[in-house]
Design a protein around this motif. Structure first.
Motif, PDB file in Angstrom:
ATOM      1  N   UNK A   1     -33.656 -42.340  36.768  1.00 56.77           N
ATOM      2  CA  UNK A   1     -33.627 -43.030  35.476  1.00 56.77           C
ATOM      3  C   UNK A   1     -34.916 -43.785  35.173  1.00 56.77           C
ATOM      4  N   UNK A   2     -35.857 -43.752  36.069  1.00 57.84           N
ATOM      5  CA  UNK A   2     -37.130 -44.412  35.848  1.00 57.84           C
ATOM      6  C   UNK A   2     -37.162 -45.880  36.228  1.00 57.84           C
ATOM      7  N   UNK A   3     -36.135 -46.352  36.947  1.00 58.35           N
ATOM      8  CA  UNK A   3     -36.072 -47.776  37.283  1.00 58.35           C
ATOM      9  C   UNK A   3     -37.158 -48.166  38.288  1.00 58.35           C
ATOM     10  N   UNK A   4     -37.306 -47.370  39.343  1.00 54.17           N
ATOM     11  CA  UNK A   4     -38.347 -47.672  40.336  1.00 54.17           C
ATOM     12  C   UNK A   4     -39.730 -47.576  39.704  1.00 54.17           C
ATOM     13  N   UNK A   5     -39.919 -46.594  38.842  1.00 56.92           N
ATOM     14  CA  UNK A   5     -41.204 -46.450  38.153  1.00 56.92           C
ATOM     15  C   UNK A   5     -41.491 -47.690  37.302  1.00 56.92           C
ATOM     16  N   UNK A   6     -40.487 -48.156  36.570  1.00 58.15           N
ATOM     17  CA  UNK A   6     -40.687 -49.331  35.724  1.00 58.15           C
ATOM     18  C   UNK A   6     -41.022 -50.562  36.568  1.00 58.15           C
ATOM     19  N   UNK A   7     -40.337 -50.714  37.708  1.00 51.85           N
ATOM     20  CA  UNK A   7     -40.639 -51.845  38.581  1.00 51.85           C
ATOM     21  C   UNK A   7     -42.048 -51.724  39.149  1.00 51.85           C
ATOM     22  N   UNK A   8     -42.433 -50.520  39.557  1.00 52.99           N
ATOM     23  CA  UNK A   8     -43.776 -50.317  40.080  1.00 52.99           C
ATOM     24  C   UNK A   8     -44.830 -50.636  39.022  1.00 52.99           C
TER      25      UNK A   8
ATOM     26  N   UNK B   1     -45.567 -42.021  43.744  1.00 62.53           N
ATOM     27  CA  UNK B   1     -46.714 -42.914  43.710  1.00 62.53           C
ATOM     28  C   UNK B   1     -47.962 -42.203  43.192  1.00 62.53           C
ATOM     29  N   UNK B   2     -48.116 -40.935  43.524  1.00 61.76           N
ATOM     30  CA  UNK B   2     -49.239 -40.175  42.980  1.00 61.76           C
ATOM     31  C   UNK B   2     -49.178 -40.138  41.458  1.00 61.76           C
ATOM     32  N   UNK B   3     -47.978 -40.004  40.915  1.00 61.62           N
ATOM     33  CA  UNK B   3     -47.828 -39.966  39.461  1.00 61.62           C
ATOM     34  C   UNK B   3     -48.124 -41.315  38.820  1.00 61.62           C
ATOM     35  N   UNK B   4     -48.118 -42.377  39.647  1.00 64.69           N
ATOM     36  CA  UNK B   4     -48.451 -43.715  39.167  1.00 64.69           C
ATOM     37  C   UNK B   4     -49.903 -44.072  39.470  1.00 64.69           C
ATOM     38  N   UNK B   5     -50.707 -43.064  39.794  1.00 64.57           N
ATOM     39  CA  UNK B   5     -52.141 -43.195  40.009  1.00 64.57           C
ATOM     40  C   UNK B   5     -52.508 -43.881  41.322  1.00 64.57           C
TER      41      UNK B   5
ATOM     42  N   UNK C   1     -53.471 -48.171  45.260  1.00 61.85           N
ATOM     43  CA  UNK C   1     -53.708 -48.166  43.803  1.00 61.85           C
ATOM     44  C   UNK C   1     -54.817 -49.165  43.527  1.00 61.85           C
ATOM     45  N   UNK C   2     -55.830 -48.688  42.790  1.00 58.62           N
ATOM     46  CA  UNK C   2     -56.983 -49.529  42.475  1.00 58.62           C
ATOM     47  C   UNK C   2     -56.904 -49.964  41.021  1.00 58.62           C
ATOM     48  N   UNK C   3     -56.964 -51.268  40.728  1.00 54.85           N
ATOM     49  CA  UNK C   3     -56.855 -51.732  39.341  1.00 54.85           C
ATOM     50  C   UNK C   3     -58.047 -51.379  38.482  1.00 54.85           C
ATOM     51  N   UNK C   4     -59.225 -51.236  39.102  1.00 57.13           N
ATOM     52  CA  UNK C   4     -60.424 -50.890  38.356  1.00 57.13           C
ATOM     53  C   UNK C   4     -61.287 -49.996  39.214  1.00 57.13           C
TER      54      UNK C   4
END
Length: 231
Positions: free
Chosen positions: A148-155, A182-186, A220-223
């Protein structure tokens, strides 16, 4: 993005977080390896106190537990500069799972503190070179609410927090499914690590001829400017 409602907590969130994570990590290969001398029946029994001890360690080191939509999802994030293998908190945290430590014995304790921690810390030092970072200790979603995308939204909320302070996020993915999320979240895989060769099979069960269990160290790198020379 799904509509999510979250609450953050500390010790008041310990029990429900432990219960949720024990339920959804029931077939996690790394945890199965950590407790591989137990029968599968005993493994399921001891997962809850094991997670209680792990969550205690996270809380003792500044971790915050976030629940989503009434404990459909939960995550634990450690702030920059904090680590769960802090020697000053290992003993207090162990009170959360003394019964588990007794059952798995010294060999199990070694699996927890050396087989996993040493190669992960070596990868972290190589990649981050001492740079302060957030550490995603754990995240899990009840089986009936997965997809449902809950973990993605929290990440994504964690990423926004880290981005606002220009800090990277470090985590270890223990399944191909979580790695791909996590790969899909960059996030990027910075090292593939195999532990337990000659001790366990890929599912984490005891096997003297086993190939071991694989996990993926990820950042994950912010910049782009925060990428270090990691060669």
């Amino acid at each position: 993005m799904p509509d999510i409602h979250t609450t953050n907590g500390l010790w008041d969130h310990l029990e429900p977080a432990s219960n949720l994570l024990a339920a959804v990590f029931d077939n996690d290969p790394i945890l199965r390896y950590m407790l591989c001398n137990l029968s599968y029946k005993d493994y399921l029994v001891y997962l809850r106190p094991y997670w209680r001890g792990l969550c205690r360690a996270a809380l003792l080191n500044g971790g915050v537990i976030t629940e989503v939509n009434g404990w459909q999802t939960a995550g634990i994030m450690l702030p920059p500069g904090r680590s769960v293998d802090n020697p000053w908190t290992i003993i207090p945290a162990a009170f959360g799972f003394l019964g588990v430590l007794w059952r798995i014995g010294f060999a199990g304790f070694v699996r927890m503190l050396w087989d996993f921690t040493c190669p992960v810390n070596a990868a972290k030092e190589r990649v981050l070179q001492g740079q302060e970072h957030y550490y995603l200790f754990a995240i899990g979603t009840e089986y009936e609410h997965q997809g449902k995308g809950l973990a993605r939204a929290l990440m994504e909320s964690y990423q926004y927090t880290a981005w606002s302070l220009e800090k990277p996020i470090w985590l270890e993915a223990t399944t191909e499914y979580s790695r791909d999320l996590y790969l899909s979240l960059e996030f990027e895989v910075v090292e593939e690590i195999t532990i337990g060769e000659g001790k366990a099979d890929m599912d984490g069960r005891q096997n003297p001829d086993g190939l071991g269990v694989t996990l993926w160290a990820m950042v994950w790198w912010p910049k782009a400017s925060q990428r270090l020379n990691r060669e």
